[in-house]
Design an enzyme around this catalytic site. Structure first.
Site, PDB file in Angstrom:
ATOM      1  N   ASP A   9      20.894  16.244  17.542  1.00 48.55           N
ATOM      2  CA  ASP A   9      20.635  16.833  15.948  1.00 48.55           C
ATOM      3  C   ASP A   9      19.601  16.238  15.395  1.00 48.55           C
ATOM      4  O   ASP A   9      19.810  14.905  14.960  1.00 48.55           O
ATOM      5  CB  ASP A   9      21.981  17.909  16.257  1.00 48.55           C
ATOM      6  CG  ASP A   9      21.823  19.093  15.045  1.00 48.55           C
ATOM      7  OD1 ASP A   9      20.521  19.800  14.994  1.00 48.55           O
ATOM      8  OD2 ASP A   9      22.124  19.114  14.078  1.00 48.55           O
ATOM      9  N   SER A  10      19.667  17.065  14.336  1.00 49.65           N
ATOM     10  CA  SER A  10      19.117  16.414  12.770  1.00 49.65           C
ATOM     11  C   SER A  10      20.373  16.008  12.182  1.00 49.65           C
ATOM     12  O   SER A  10      19.614  15.221  11.393  1.00 49.65           O
ATOM     13  CB  SER A  10      18.128  17.522  12.007  1.00 49.65           C
ATOM     14  OG  SER A  10      19.322  18.490  11.925  1.00 49.65           O
ATOM     15  N   GLY A  42      14.067  22.629  10.609  1.00 49.44           N
ATOM     16  CA  GLY A  42      13.140  23.701  10.215  1.00 49.44           C
ATOM     17  C   GLY A  42      12.352  24.728   9.504  1.00 49.44           C
ATOM     18  O   GLY A  42      11.769  25.095  10.016  1.00 49.44           O
ATOM     19  N   CYS A  71      20.248  21.541  19.070  1.00 49.50           N
ATOM     20  CA  CYS A  71      19.792  21.618  18.055  1.00 49.50           C
ATOM     21  C   CYS A  71      18.934  22.943  18.503  1.00 49.50           C
ATOM     22  O   CYS A  71      17.778  22.105  19.926  1.00 49.50           O
ATOM     23  CB  CYS A  71      19.103  20.527  17.663  1.00 49.50           C
ATOM     24  SG  CYS A  71      17.699  21.154  15.685  1.00 49.50           S
ATOM     25  N   CYS A 176      21.645  28.365  15.597  1.00 48.16           N
ATOM     26  CA  CYS A 176      21.113  27.122  15.141  1.00 48.16           C
ATOM     27  C   CYS A 176      22.584  26.216  14.676  1.00 48.16           C
ATOM     28  O   CYS A 176      23.426  27.098  14.487  1.00 48.16           O
ATOM     29  CB  CYS A 176      21.114  27.208  13.393  1.00 48.16           C
ATOM     30  SG  CYS A 176      20.788  25.518  12.624  1.00 48.16           S
TER      31      CYS A 176
END
Ligand code: DGL
Length: 251
Positions: A9-10, A42, A71, A176
């Site tokens: 994921d970020s 995003g 994600c 999200c």
């Protein structure tokens, strides 16, 4: 040896997926990779997110027995390309769309980052099931989570994004993985009648369905997780507070 499940994921959002996977598959080993140097995904370009995610997955291809894109933004930007080259790969879009469909709702709000909203992926998948989707760009929520914003600010920002959909949808889909951290604020704004679908949960359930059958055979020992990040930020702080094994990983 390929014996680790890579979860990407970020930032903090994918931890919601990881925790569910660890609970259901306690003998598995995981690598959690947080691309905090590029968070929030995003707000980047599709090309930028795709390049990052391809790079991350490629770096771990010799140790990862499966990859989980925890994600939505990474999934819409890079899921198709990765699925062909790095199987088994689990992305969040189809399991979430399926969970929304299963909710039986005909009017649904999809809360997502700007890139996910722009991709239109949930609208087109759900239109096939005759579901009417209102997408809301809630990218600002990611910053609330990553900055650990105070409760009052969280509620204010959630209200400002969701007041238009209140009472108009039957299901609210958290598309999200960061948004699970704002569940109580979202619930308090949309009310108790709305059904909430979590993309983190939908993804974790689909991975467990596919992978848990070999779980017992994998090992009888408790699995281990290593936490990596492209920047010493929130995941590093959590590891300092809780003693989780953290390594910086510059990419
Ligand atoms: N957690 C991510 C998602 O599911 C993205 C957050 C971000 O970096 O913008 O979309």
């Amino acid at each position: 040896m390929k014996n680790q499940i890579l979860v990407v994921d970020s930032g903090l959002g994918g931890l919601n997926v990881l925790r569910l996977l660890q609970k259901s598959m306690p003998h598995r080993n995981f690598i959690y990779f947080a691309d905090e140097a590029y968070c929030p995904y995003g707000e980047k370009s599709t090309e930028c997110v795709k390049t990052r995610v391809l790079k991350i997955v490629d770096v771990f291809k010799h140790v990862a027995c499966a990859t989980v894109l925890a994600c939505n933004t990474a999934s819409v930007c890079a899921g198709d390309e990765l699925r062909q080259a790095y199987a088994p790969l689990f992305d969040v879009v189809l399991p979430t769309a399926y969970a929304v469909k299963q909710s039986g709702a005909k009017r649904v709000a999809v809360l997502a980052t700007k890139l996910t909203v722009q991709s239109g992926v949930y609208e087109s998948l759900l239109a096939k099931c005759d579901v009417d989707v209102t997408s809301v760009d809630c990218g600002e929520f990611v910053g609330l989570v990553e900055s650990n914003a105070p409760a009052g600010q969280r509620l204010e920002v959630v209200k400002s994004h969701l007041s238009d959909i209140c009472g108009k949808v039957q299901t609210v889909a958290l598309c999200c993985t960061h948004f699970d951290y704002l569940l109580s604020e979202i619930r308090s704004v949309v009310g108790c009648d709305a059904n909430i679908v979590s993309s983190s949960r939908a993804l974790a359930e689909s991975c467990v369905n596919a992978l848990a059958s070999n779980e017992q055979a994998t090992s009888s020992q408790k699995g281990q997780t290593v936490y990596l990040s492209s920047k010493n930020d929130n995941v590093y702080k959590i590891s300092q507070q809780t003693g989780l094994p953290f390594q910086p990983f510059v990419l």
